[in-house]
Design a protein around this motif. Structure first.
Motif, PDB file in Angstrom:
ATOM      1  N   ALA A 140       0.858  -1.187   0.000  1.00  0.00           N
ATOM      2  CA  ALA A 140       0.000   0.000   0.000  1.00  0.00           C
ATOM      3  C   ALA A 140       0.889   1.231   0.000  1.00  0.00           C
ATOM      4  N   ALA A 141       0.483   2.258  -0.751  1.00  0.00           N
ATOM      5  CA  ALA A 141       1.222   3.530  -0.807  1.00  0.00           C
ATOM      6  C   ALA A 141       2.686   3.318  -1.200  1.00  0.00           C
ATOM      7  N   GLY A 142       2.923   2.357  -2.109  1.00  0.00           N
ATOM      8  CA  GLY A 142       4.271   2.164  -2.634  1.00  0.00           C
ATOM      9  C   GLY A 142       5.227   1.425  -1.735  1.00  0.00           C
ATOM     10  N   LYS A 143       4.710   0.788  -0.694  1.00  0.00           N
ATOM     11  CA  LYS A 143       5.588  -0.006   0.174  1.00  0.00           C
ATOM     12  C   LYS A 143       4.848  -1.247   0.664  1.00  0.00           C
ATOM     13  N   VAL A 144       5.602  -2.204   1.138  1.00  0.00           N
ATOM     14  CA  VAL A 144       5.002  -3.427   1.663  1.00  0.00           C
ATOM     15  C   VAL A 144       4.350  -3.119   3.006  1.00  0.00           C
ATOM     16  N   ASP A 145       3.098  -3.550   3.155  1.00  0.00           N
ATOM     17  CA  ASP A 145       2.408  -3.456   4.446  1.00  0.00           C
ATOM     18  C   ASP A 145       2.786  -4.708   5.228  1.00  0.00           C
ATOM     19  N   ARG A 146       3.721  -4.548   6.156  1.00  0.00           N
ATOM     20  CA  ARG A 146       4.300  -5.708   6.848  1.00  0.00           C
ATOM     21  C   ARG A 146       3.245  -6.509   7.617  1.00  0.00           C
ATOM     22  N   ALA A 147       2.255  -5.814   8.195  1.00  0.00           N
ATOM     23  CA  ALA A 147       1.207  -6.501   8.964  1.00  0.00           C
ATOM     24  C   ALA A 147       0.357  -7.364   8.033  1.00  0.00           C
ATOM     25  N   LYS A 148      -0.019  -6.805   6.873  1.00  0.00           N
ATOM     26  CA  LYS A 148      -0.826  -7.580   5.913  1.00  0.00           C
ATOM     27  C   LYS A 148      -0.032  -8.776   5.385  1.00  0.00           C
ATOM     28  N   LEU A 149       1.239  -8.549   5.059  1.00  0.00           N
ATOM     29  CA  LEU A 149       2.072  -9.630   4.536  1.00  0.00           C
ATOM     30  C   LEU A 149       2.241 -10.729   5.581  1.00  0.00           C
ATOM     31  N   ALA A 150       2.489 -10.324   6.821  1.00  0.00           N
ATOM     32  CA  ALA A 150       2.661 -11.302   7.905  1.00  0.00           C
ATOM     33  C   ALA A 150       1.412 -12.155   8.063  1.00  0.00           C
ATOM     34  N   ALA A 151       0.245 -11.517   7.961  1.00  0.00           N
ATOM     35  CA  ALA A 151      -1.015 -12.263   8.088  1.00  0.00           C
ATOM     36  C   ALA A 151      -1.177 -13.275   6.954  1.00  0.00           C
ATOM     37  N   MET A 152      -0.651 -12.930   5.773  1.00  0.00           N
ATOM     38  CA  MET A 152      -0.772 -13.830   4.620  1.00  0.00           C
ATOM     39  C   MET A 152       0.146 -15.057   4.728  1.00  0.00           C
ATOM     40  N   VAL A 153       1.292 -14.894   5.376  1.00  0.00           N
ATOM     41  CA  VAL A 153       2.282 -15.992   5.372  1.00  0.00           C
ATOM     42  C   VAL A 153       2.370 -16.744   6.698  1.00  0.00           C
ATOM     43  N   LEU A 154       1.791 -16.180   7.759  1.00  0.00           N
ATOM     44  CA  LEU A 154       1.978 -16.725   9.106  1.00  0.00           C
ATOM     45  C   LEU A 154       1.599 -18.208   9.179  1.00  0.00           C
ATOM     46  N   GLY A 155       2.537 -19.019   9.617  1.00  0.00           N
ATOM     47  CA  GLY A 155       2.268 -20.429   9.866  1.00  0.00           C
ATOM     48  C   GLY A 155       2.135 -21.306   8.628  1.00  0.00           C
ATOM     49  N   ASP A 156       2.420 -20.750   7.449  1.00  0.00           N
ATOM     50  CA  ASP A 156       2.291 -21.518   6.210  1.00  0.00           C
ATOM     51  C   ASP A 156       3.680 -21.656   5.585  1.00  0.00           C
ATOM     52  N   ALA A 157       4.268 -22.823   5.746  1.00  0.00           N
ATOM     53  CA  ALA A 157       5.663 -23.025   5.319  1.00  0.00           C
ATOM     54  C   ALA A 157       5.847 -22.774   3.826  1.00  0.00           C
ATOM     55  N   ALA A 158       4.886 -23.201   3.011  1.00  0.00           N
ATOM     56  CA  ALA A 158       5.014 -23.043   1.555  1.00  0.00           C
ATOM     57  C   ALA A 158       4.969 -21.569   1.160  1.00  0.00           C
ATOM     58  N   THR A 159       4.103 -20.812   1.821  1.00  0.00           N
ATOM     59  CA  THR A 159       3.982 -19.383   1.525  1.00  0.00           C
ATOM     60  C   THR A 159       5.212 -18.622   2.013  1.00  0.00           C
ATOM     61  N   ILE A 160       5.724 -19.021   3.173  1.00  0.00           N
ATOM     62  CA  ILE A 160       6.955 -18.395   3.692  1.00  0.00           C
ATOM     63  C   ILE A 160       8.106 -18.657   2.720  1.00  0.00           C
ATOM     64  N   ALA A 161       8.192 -19.886   2.209  1.00  0.00           N
ATOM     65  CA  ALA A 161       9.255 -20.231   1.243  1.00  0.00           C
ATOM     66  C   ALA A 161       9.130 -19.386  -0.024  1.00  0.00           C
ATOM     67  N   LYS A 162       7.909 -19.130  -0.449  1.00  0.00           N
ATOM     68  CA  LYS A 162       7.654 -18.304  -1.638  1.00  0.00           C
ATOM     69  C   LYS A 162       8.152 -16.869  -1.399  1.00  0.00           C
ATOM     70  N   LEU A 163       7.884 -16.348  -0.205  1.00  0.00           N
ATOM     71  CA  LEU A 163       8.349 -14.999   0.142  1.00  0.00           C
ATOM     72  C   LEU A 163       9.875 -14.962   0.221  1.00  0.00           C
ATOM     73  N   GLU A 164      10.467 -15.967   0.874  1.00  0.00           N
ATOM     74  CA  GLU A 164      11.928 -16.010   1.028  1.00  0.00           C
ATOM     75  C   GLU A 164      12.627 -16.102  -0.324  1.00  0.00           C
ATOM     76  N   ALA A 165      11.986 -16.798  -1.285  1.00  0.00           N
ATOM     77  CA  ALA A 165      12.569 -16.924  -2.627  1.00  0.00           C
ATOM     78  C   ALA A 165      12.661 -15.570  -3.330  1.00  0.00           C
ATOM     79  N   ILE A 166      11.806 -14.634  -2.926  1.00  0.00           N
ATOM     80  CA  ILE A 166      11.857 -13.266  -3.467  1.00  0.00           C
ATOM     81  C   ILE A 166      12.889 -12.431  -2.704  1.00  0.00           C
ATOM     82  N   VAL A 167      12.808 -12.494  -1.379  1.00  0.00           N
ATOM     83  CA  VAL A 167      13.574 -11.559  -0.539  1.00  0.00           C
ATOM     84  C   VAL A 167      15.045 -11.951  -0.380  1.00  0.00           C
ATOM     85  N   HIS A 168      15.321 -13.241  -0.184  1.00  0.00           N
ATOM     86  CA  HIS A 168      16.699 -13.657   0.117  1.00  0.00           C
ATOM     87  C   HIS A 168      17.703 -13.285  -0.981  1.00  0.00           C
TER      88      HIS A 168
END
Length: 206
Positions: free
Chosen positions: A61-89
Motif C-alpha cells: 500500500a502507498a508504494g511499500k510493503v504493508d508488513r502486517a498484511k504480509l505477515a497475516a498472509m504468510v503466518l504459519g504456512d511453510a510453503a507461503t513463507i518459502a515463496k516470500l523467502e525466494a523473493i527476498v533472500h
C-alpha cells in the motif's frame, strides 16, 4: 576492486539478547556493519515492492510493503513463507555482496554481518567466525516484552523459529555476554576485534 578480502565476522543472537546494541559497538569501533533486517526494511520500501505485490496481491500500500498484511498472509504456512523467502533472500544477498565488495575496495580489514537467523538459514557457511550475543532466559524475556506489541503468543512463535541459545553458544567462535553493563559488552567487542586481528594476520600469512 582492490585489496585483500576482509575478515567476515557474523553476528547473531536470539530475540531480546542485545544483538543490535552489540552491532552498534562494532560500528563505534570503526567496523563496517551490514544489517540484514535493515536491508529488508529498505527493500520493502523499494526494489521488493512490485515483486511482492505480484506474488501476494494486496500486501502493499502507498508504494511499500504493508508488513502486517504480509505477515497475516504468510503466518504459519511453510510453503507461503518459502515463496516470500525466494523473493527476498536473493535481494538481501545482492545488497550484502555490494557491501562486501565496497568494504574490500576501501581496505576494511574486518566487516560484521548482522544476521538474526544465521544458523537457522545455514548462513554461517559464509563467515570466517561467528559471534553470538547471549543473556539469561529471564533477561531475554524481560527485554522482549519491553518491545511494543509483544504478546505471549508472539514471543512463543518468535522463540520457536529460533535455534535454542545453548546450541548457538555451542557453535559460536565468540560469545558476548550482554547481561551486564554496556561498557562490559564494549570491552568484549574490543577483545574480539583484537583476537580477529591475530586470526586475520595468520590467514594473510598462509
Amino acid at each position: 576492486m582492490s585489496g585483500e578480502k576482509p575478515f567476515v565476522l557474523c553476528l547473531t543472537g536470539s530475540l531480546g539478547m542485545g544483538k543490535s546494541r552489540t552491532a552498534s559497538f562494532f560500528a563505534e569501533a570503526g567496523v563496517p556493519v551490514h544489517d540484514s533486517d535493515a536491508t529488508v526494511h529498505e527493500l520493502y520500501e523499494g526494489e521488493a515492492v512490485p515483486l511482492i505485490e505480484r506474488a501476494f496481491p494486496g500486501a502493499t500500500a502507498a508504494g511499500k510493503v504493508d508488513r502486517a498484511k504480509l505477515a497475516a498472509m504468510v503466518l504459519g504456512d511453510a510453503a507461503t513463507i518459502a515463496k516470500l523467502e525466494a523473493i527476498v533472500h536473493p535481494l538481501v544477498a545482492a545488497v550484502r555482496d555490494r557491501f562486501l565488495a565496497d568494504a574490500q575496495a576501501r581496505g576494511a580489514p574486518v566487516v560484521v554481518l548482522d544476521v538474526p537467523l544465521l544458523f537457522e538459514t545455514g548462513g554461517e557457511r559464509g563467515c570466517d567466525a561467528v559471534v553470538v550475543v547471549s543473556a539469561p532466559a529471564q533477561m531475554q524475556r524481560q527485554r522482549a516484552f519491553e518491545r511494543p506489541g509483544m504478546t505471549e503468543a508472539k514471543f512463543a512463535a518468535l522463540v520457536a523459529k529460533q535455534m535454542p541459545d545453548a546450541e548457538k553458544r555451542r557453535r559460536a567462535d565468540f560469545i558476548v555476554d550482554s547481561s551486564q553493563s554496556f561498557e562490559h559488552a564494549r570491552a568484549q567487542v574490543r577483545d574480539i576485534l583484537q583476537a580477529v586481528a591475530k586470526m586475520h594476520g595468520r590467514a594473510a600469512d598462509s
